[in-house]
Motif scaffolding. Sequence first.
Motif, short mmCIF file in Angstrom:
data_model
loop_
_atom_site.label_atom_id
_atom_site.label_comp_id
_atom_site.label_asym_id
_atom_site.label_seq_id
_atom_site.Cartn_x
_atom_site.Cartn_y
_atom_site.Cartn_z
N ASP A 45 -6.61 -9.47 0.46
CA ASP A 45 -7.12 -8.20 0.21
C ASP A 45 -8.60 -8.07 -0.53
O ASP A 45 -8.75 -9.26 -0.99
N SER B 248 0.82 -1.32 -0.05
CA SER B 248 0.04 -0.09 0.12
C SER B 248 0.84 1.37 -0.10
O SER B 248 0.58 2.29 -0.78
N ASN C 129 -8.93 2.02 3.40
CA ASN C 129 -8.37 1.23 4.50
C ASN C 129 -8.75 1.53 5.85
O ASN C 129 -8.99 0.49 6.76
N LYS C 130 -8.94 2.84 6.18
CA LYS C 130 -9.28 3.35 7.26
C LYS C 130 -10.85 2.82 7.73
O LYS C 130 -11.21 2.22 8.55
N SER D 103 -5.09 -3.56 2.67
CA SER D 103 -4.09 -3.21 3.79
C SER D 103 -3.27 -4.45 3.85
O SER D 103 -2.32 -4.45 4.58
N ASP D 104 -3.16 -5.40 3.29
CA ASP D 104 -2.29 -6.76 3.40
C ASP D 104 -1.56 -6.68 2.03
O ASP D 104 -1.94 -6.17 0.83
N SER E 148 -6.12 5.20 1.20
CA SER E 148 -5.86 5.29 2.74
C SER E 148 -7.26 5.18 3.31
O SER E 148 -7.57 4.89 4.52
N SER F 76 -11.13 -0.96 8.32
CA SER F 76 -10.19 -1.72 9.13
C SER F 76 -11.03 -2.66 9.92
O SER F 76 -10.38 -3.76 10.44
N GLY G 197 -9.80 -4.49 6.47
CA GLY G 197 -9.03 -3.53 5.28
C GLY G 197 -9.07 -4.10 4.03
O GLY G 197 -8.58 -5.48 3.66
#
Length: 588
Positions: free
Chosen positions: A539, A75, A521-522, A532-533, A518, A525, A529
């Motif tokens: 993902d 990411s 992902n947030k 996020s991986d 971003s 989460s 996410g």
Amino acid sequence: MENDERSKGGDSTSSVVVKDGYVDWRGRPCKPNRHGGFRAASFVLGVQGFEIMAIAAVGNNLITYVINEMHFPLSKSANIVTNFVGTIFILTLFGGFLSDSYLGCFWTILIFGFIEVSGFSLLSIQAHLPQLRPPECDMFASAPGQCEEAKGFKAIVFFLALYLVALGSGCLKPNMAAYGGDQFPREAQYRGGESKKLSTYFNAAYFAFTIGELIALTVIVWIQTHSGMDIGFGISAAAMALGLISLIAGTVFYRNNPPRGSILTPILQVFVAAIAKRKLVCPSSVALYGSESHVNGSIVSPSTKKFKFLDKACIKVQDGDHKKESPWRLCSENQVEQVRLILCMIPIFACTIVFNTILAQLQTFSVQQGSAMNTHLTKHFKIPPASLQAIPYIILIFVVPLYETLCVPFLRKFTGIQSGITPLQRIGVGLFLSTFSMVAAALVEHKRRISAVDSNKIISIFWIVPQFLIFGVSEMFTAVGFIEFFYKQSLGNMQSFLTAFSYCSYSFGFFLSSILVSLVNKITSSSGGWLSDNNLNKDRLDLFYWLLASLSTINFFNYLFWSNWYSNTTSPSPSSSTTPHDPIDNIA
């Protein structure tokens, strides 16, 4: 008057001297039989082809280098790439400003071309010397955090090289497009038989772009994969050097638009004057719009009554004395029309941002998507994932000439437009098609992930061809239409700066991509996410693609509204008159 005086000092051996303010390399007025035209533009096309070859080989495969050699996580690597590309395109505004205000296109291209060569060379040196990179480590085979990412001096060298390339490429891009367009007389943009030449040039420029991209994504990326990134970066430096040689070779043939000082000052003066006179009453619409305004030899027809508050900057206050008002208090209609037109173009600009966010995915996540698939073409030959982006350009090598030779004449019969369809219509077609690129990407990623997770089966990399192919055709319409639109709408000495707006859209698109990654992902989460991986099988890239397809659909209908709103704006029309227009007297 200035243009007329220049023309009188021209070479008497030529029967015609161009009186539009353009000069040759010695500063003398241009001659139509010697300067400009496709002969001069061909040298600029050489610069464009070599420059895109150099930058595409780096940008399209950069994520591989950042992950495998610099050891940044997926990411973060995607954001490094999108921020790099975004910086390139935001710097186009700086390059356009420098060119129009102080340096001129030729010197801007030459100076920043050498800066770009320096950046490629430094990248090549870092990729070649182990002491400038982190210790070798397999990012995907190792446990998270086990591989040392680039820090300290190594990171400084990497980002210094990267942003030298960004500075050079960013300042080159608008000037290459504008400089090529400048080789055709300003009035040629509007004459019936001549207007097609400029449109043909922009199609040729896209063809040069296609050839450069194709060589970068096949030959140079293959060399990067099999011979090392240091050799690949070195080839990019050599390609950019060849581009500068092409630029210099055409020096005696160019039409040059001399810089005339800051292009931002007249724009600021309009806002300051309009605010200062905000309480005054404008004259009647007939008195206000019944006259013509002039820009460097061209009459600019007043666009519309949009942003009418700006007209107050033209009101001449009758205060009884004969002192000349400050330019910060009294502006010409020409200045007002420039500002009005720029404001009208902003919504069109904004509607292409999501389009370029989609482009960002094809240079980042789609490359990693290909890395997780079967890349074998034969038993002993593997396709570099970044080379998949070459597929649409292979098709476009044939599509672009066919569009110019078959589609344009066919469409011209129905529309009566020399270029077949207007730049705004061309942009709309591209935006419509871009949605289907993300739909195809989402469907393929869903199939890839299900096959890998449920059946432990790796599908062929050719499954992701459709998303690249659809977007390639989409880009042919949108990118060319967007650049042509902004160049044709440019007034006076603002060709490079306004052309930079078309490139600046790429910047906002790539920055929006970083923000979306971003943000997604947030928000997701709690479920691990979506992005996020480092493992795409864990993902949910397919859901991210569906999100982009939805945004693209909304954006298309938004564009339909704003393009219809803009259609009331009248484009510039040619004239040989150069008499400056007096400000409006306050008759209230």
